[in-house]
Design a protein around this motif. Sequence first.
Motif, PDB file in Angstrom:
ATOM      1  N   ASP A 150     -45.269 -11.518  46.821  1.00  0.00           N
ATOM      2  CA  ASP A 150     -45.137 -10.970  45.469  1.00  0.00           C
ATOM      3  C   ASP A 150     -44.624  -9.532  45.514  1.00  0.00           C
ATOM      4  O   ASP A 150     -43.789  -9.131  44.690  1.00  0.00           O
ATOM      5  N   LEU A 151     -45.134  -8.748  46.449  1.00  0.00           N
ATOM      6  CA  LEU A 151     -44.707  -7.354  46.540  1.00  0.00           C
ATOM      7  C   LEU A 151     -43.211  -7.262  46.826  1.00  0.00           C
ATOM      8  O   LEU A 151     -42.513  -6.410  46.259  1.00  0.00           O
ATOM      9  N   ARG A 152     -42.714  -8.140  47.675  1.00  0.00           N
ATOM     10  CA  ARG A 152     -41.270  -8.124  47.950  1.00  0.00           C
ATOM     11  C   ARG A 152     -40.462  -8.385  46.680  1.00  0.00           C
ATOM     12  O   ARG A 152     -39.426  -7.751  46.447  1.00  0.00           O
ATOM     13  N   GLU A 153     -40.933  -9.314  45.870  1.00  0.00           N
ATOM     14  CA  GLU A 153     -40.222  -9.592  44.620  1.00  0.00           C
ATOM     15  C   GLU A 153     -40.313  -8.405  43.661  1.00  0.00           C
ATOM     16  O   GLU A 153     -39.340  -8.078  42.964  1.00  0.00           O
ATOM     17  N   GLN A 154     -41.459  -7.754  43.618  1.00  0.00           N
ATOM     18  CA  GLN A 154     -41.601  -6.569  42.767  1.00  0.00           C
ATOM     19  C   GLN A 154     -40.689  -5.440  43.247  1.00  0.00           C
ATOM     20  O   GLN A 154     -40.036  -4.763  42.441  1.00  0.00           O
ATOM     21  N   LEU A 155     -40.627  -5.248  44.551  1.00  0.00           N
ATOM     22  CA  LEU A 155     -39.762  -4.199  45.097  1.00  0.00           C
ATOM     23  C   LEU A 155     -38.292  -4.488  44.819  1.00  0.00           C
ATOM     24  O   LEU A 155     -37.499  -3.565  44.569  1.00  0.00           O
ATOM     25  N   SER A 156     -37.930  -5.747  44.848  1.00  0.00           N
ATOM     26  CA  SER A 156     -36.548  -6.115  44.537  1.00  0.00           C
ATOM     27  C   SER A 156     -36.189  -5.713  43.111  1.00  0.00           C
ATOM     28  O   SER A 156     -35.090  -5.200  42.850  1.00  0.00           O
ATOM     29  N   VAL A 157     -37.126  -5.922  42.192  1.00  0.00           N
ATOM     30  CA  VAL A 157     -36.898  -5.528  40.795  1.00  0.00           C
ATOM     31  C   VAL A 157     -36.757  -4.008  40.686  1.00  0.00           C
ATOM     32  O   VAL A 157     -35.854  -3.493  40.011  1.00  0.00           O
ATOM     33  N   ILE A 158     -37.648  -3.287  41.354  1.00  0.00           N
ATOM     34  CA  ILE A 158     -37.599  -1.822  41.319  1.00  0.00           C
ATOM     35  C   ILE A 158     -36.263  -1.322  41.866  1.00  0.00           C
ATOM     36  O   ILE A 158     -35.615  -0.439  41.278  1.00  0.00           O
ATOM     37  N   GLN A 159     -35.841  -1.880  42.976  1.00  0.00           N
ATOM     38  CA  GLN A 159     -34.588  -1.443  43.596  1.00  0.00           C
ATOM     39  C   GLN A 159     -33.373  -1.828  42.759  1.00  0.00           C
ATOM     40  O   GLN A 159     -32.377  -1.097  42.738  1.00  0.00           O
ATOM     41  N   ASN A 160     -33.455  -2.944  42.062  1.00  0.00           N
ATOM     42  CA  ASN A 160     -32.351  -3.330  41.178  1.00  0.00           C
ATOM     43  C   ASN A 160     -32.242  -2.379  39.987  1.00  0.00           C
ATOM     44  O   ASN A 160     -31.140  -2.055  39.534  1.00  0.00           O
ATOM     45  N   HIS A 161     -33.391  -1.938  39.481  1.00  0.00           N
ATOM     46  CA  HIS A 161     -33.383  -0.986  38.370  1.00  0.00           C
ATOM     47  C   HIS A 161     -32.863   0.383  38.815  1.00  0.00           C
ATOM     48  O   HIS A 161     -32.116   1.043  38.086  1.00  0.00           O
ATOM     49  N   PHE A 162     -33.291   0.811  40.011  1.00  0.00           N
ATOM     50  CA  PHE A 162     -33.008   2.179  40.458  1.00  0.00           C
ATOM     51  C   PHE A 162     -32.506   2.181  41.903  1.00  0.00           C
ATOM     52  O   PHE A 162     -33.205   2.624  42.819  1.00  0.00           O
ATOM     53  N   PRO A 163     -31.297   1.683  42.124  1.00  0.00           N
ATOM     54  CA  PRO A 163     -30.777   1.593  43.496  1.00  0.00           C
ATOM     55  C   PRO A 163     -30.571   2.945  44.170  1.00  0.00           C
ATOM     56  O   PRO A 163     -30.520   3.018  45.401  1.00  0.00           O
ATOM     57  N   GLN A 164     -30.467   4.018  43.386  1.00  0.00           N
ATOM     58  CA  GLN A 164     -30.251   5.348  43.955  1.00  0.00           C
ATOM     59  C   GLN A 164     -31.555   6.103  44.207  1.00  0.00           C
ATOM     60  O   GLN A 164     -31.532   7.229  44.710  1.00  0.00           O
ATOM     61  N   SER A 165     -32.671   5.499  43.875  1.00  0.00           N
ATOM     62  CA  SER A 165     -33.966   6.181  43.964  1.00  0.00           C
ATOM     63  C   SER A 165     -34.607   5.964  45.332  1.00  0.00           C
ATOM     64  O   SER A 165     -34.755   4.826  45.788  1.00  0.00           O
ATOM     65  N   ASP A 166     -34.994   7.058  45.987  1.00  0.00           N
ATOM     66  CA  ASP A 166     -35.798   6.940  47.206  1.00  0.00           C
ATOM     67  C   ASP A 166     -37.183   6.423  46.836  1.00  0.00           C
ATOM     68  O   ASP A 166     -37.760   6.832  45.817  1.00  0.00           O
ATOM     69  N   LEU A 167     -37.719   5.552  47.669  1.00  0.00           N
ATOM     70  CA  LEU A 167     -39.022   4.952  47.390  1.00  0.00           C
ATOM     71  C   LEU A 167     -40.101   5.512  48.315  1.00  0.00           C
ATOM     72  O   LEU A 167     -39.872   5.720  49.508  1.00  0.00           O
ATOM     73  N   TYR A 168     -41.270   5.729  47.724  1.00  0.00           N
ATOM     74  CA  TYR A 168     -42.477   6.120  48.453  1.00  0.00           C
ATOM     75  C   TYR A 168     -43.578   5.154  48.023  1.00  0.00           C
ATOM     76  O   TYR A 168     -43.505   4.570  46.939  1.00  0.00           O
ATOM     77  N   ALA A 169     -44.596   4.982  48.850  1.00  0.00           N
ATOM     78  CA  ALA A 169     -45.622   3.982  48.540  1.00  0.00           C
ATOM     79  C   ALA A 169     -47.020   4.553  48.692  1.00  0.00           C
ATOM     80  O   ALA A 169     -47.307   5.290  49.644  1.00  0.00           O
ATOM     81  N   VAL A 170     -47.887   4.182  47.746  1.00  0.00           N
ATOM     82  CA  VAL A 170     -49.302   4.542  47.799  1.00  0.00           C
ATOM     83  C   VAL A 170     -50.134   3.287  47.585  1.00  0.00           C
ATOM     84  O   VAL A 170     -49.899   2.535  46.632  1.00  0.00           O
ATOM     85  N   GLY A 171     -51.096   3.066  48.448  1.00  0.00           N
ATOM     86  CA  GLY A 171     -52.093   2.024  48.242  1.00  0.00           C
ATOM     87  C   GLY A 171     -53.445   2.676  48.049  1.00  0.00           C
ATOM     88  O   GLY A 171     -53.806   3.602  48.787  1.00  0.00           O
ATOM     89  N   SER A 172     -54.187   2.221  47.049  1.00  0.00           N
ATOM     90  CA  SER A 172     -55.509   2.772  46.767  1.00  0.00           C
ATOM     91  C   SER A 172     -56.564   1.699  46.984  1.00  0.00           C
ATOM     92  O   SER A 172     -56.505   0.629  46.369  1.00  0.00           O
ATOM     93  N   SER A 173     -57.511   1.958  47.883  1.00  0.00           N
ATOM     94  CA  SER A 173     -58.610   1.041  48.168  1.00  0.00           C
ATOM     95  C   SER A 173     -58.066  -0.339  48.560  1.00  0.00           C
ATOM     96  O   SER A 173     -57.327  -0.450  49.537  1.00  0.00           O
TER      97      SER A 173
END
Length: 361
Positions: free
Chosen positions: A160-183
């Motif tokens: 599921d996360l891969r599919e979500q990331l694909s959507v994020i990258q499609n929306h903002f292909p020029q945006s550098d990505l950072y990740a935070v996981g909480s608990s």
Amino acid sequence: MSVVNKVGNLAQKLLDQITGAEKPKLYYDPKGDLKDVLTQLPQLQQKYRPTPWLSNHHAHLLYFDLIKKKSVKLKYDHTEQLTMQDGGITAITWYGYDLPKDTPTIVLMHTITGTPDSMRELVRDLNAYTGWRIALCLRRGHAGLPMPIPQMSVFGSTHDLREQLSVIQNHFPQSDLYAVGSSAGTGVLVRYLGEEGGNAPFKASFAMCPGYDTEKGFENVHPFYSKMMTKKLFKAFIYPYQNTWKSVESVQQVLATKNLQEFQNSYFEMAGYVDYASYNQAVNPIYVFENVKIPLMVLNSEDDPVCSIKNFEPYKQTVQGMPNIVVVTTKKGSHCGFYEGIQTKSWASRLIADYFKAFNK
């Protein structure tokens, strides 16, 4: 030094002793890739001083969960529901969506029963400290999402996360990505990072209050919180979706569990697996931990009653041999709170932001 300064220093030392204020401990490879980044984080060379009346870990956690979460006001831009390949529903809740398209994006993975409301403080803080866009990735069944497919996971799904990331990258292909996981969100984050290795799309990542080995981590949760959180899982993911779970025979067995360890041992069918061993092998981040290749900072509190510091002990040596990982531990901070000062601001949010900004120069 004046008398006033001497008295002030003595008072501060006394308060530090009472509240447990100490410098954070760092576990990392001093010759590794993060040594220069750490020099840019003076916060790690100073004492973390918890808010004095929250130096008790139970008071700190209850304040975080029952008061602070509910007092933060934040209006998100919108929530984008996503249909996964198997028909399941996840979502991305956006904050800062309309920022310039090349603005960095922080992908946030929430807590065990996390919702946009419960994550408002962290979203607000990260945006305020960085000026960046936040994409909160909602897992199946969270925040009342429809659940047409009888499947959910406490720690989330890397598919599921891969599919979500694909959507994020499609929306903002020029945006550098950072990740935070909480608990609990650290589970899917670290599992994903380990599965992807050097192909992970993030410039840097941060895991706040992980449990490390998810097979054993729940054993060390304080009994009160374990019982309480199990009931919250029932209320969030089973009771509202009884029609969805009709075809899953083990649901009644899951509802008979009394704590998180029992819940995890019983709910594997609800997560889409035929037995517990298959579930654990597919979900547990510890099996792929040593394949994490991108920069990862981990934060644990030594007084955390939920994700116990005991969970870190077996991996101290491993971490100190990995060039891209640093584990930061504080004496106080409880679970995901890390409040400091009279205004109870999050010490952890400031650390996450400064850590990420060190990679954005």
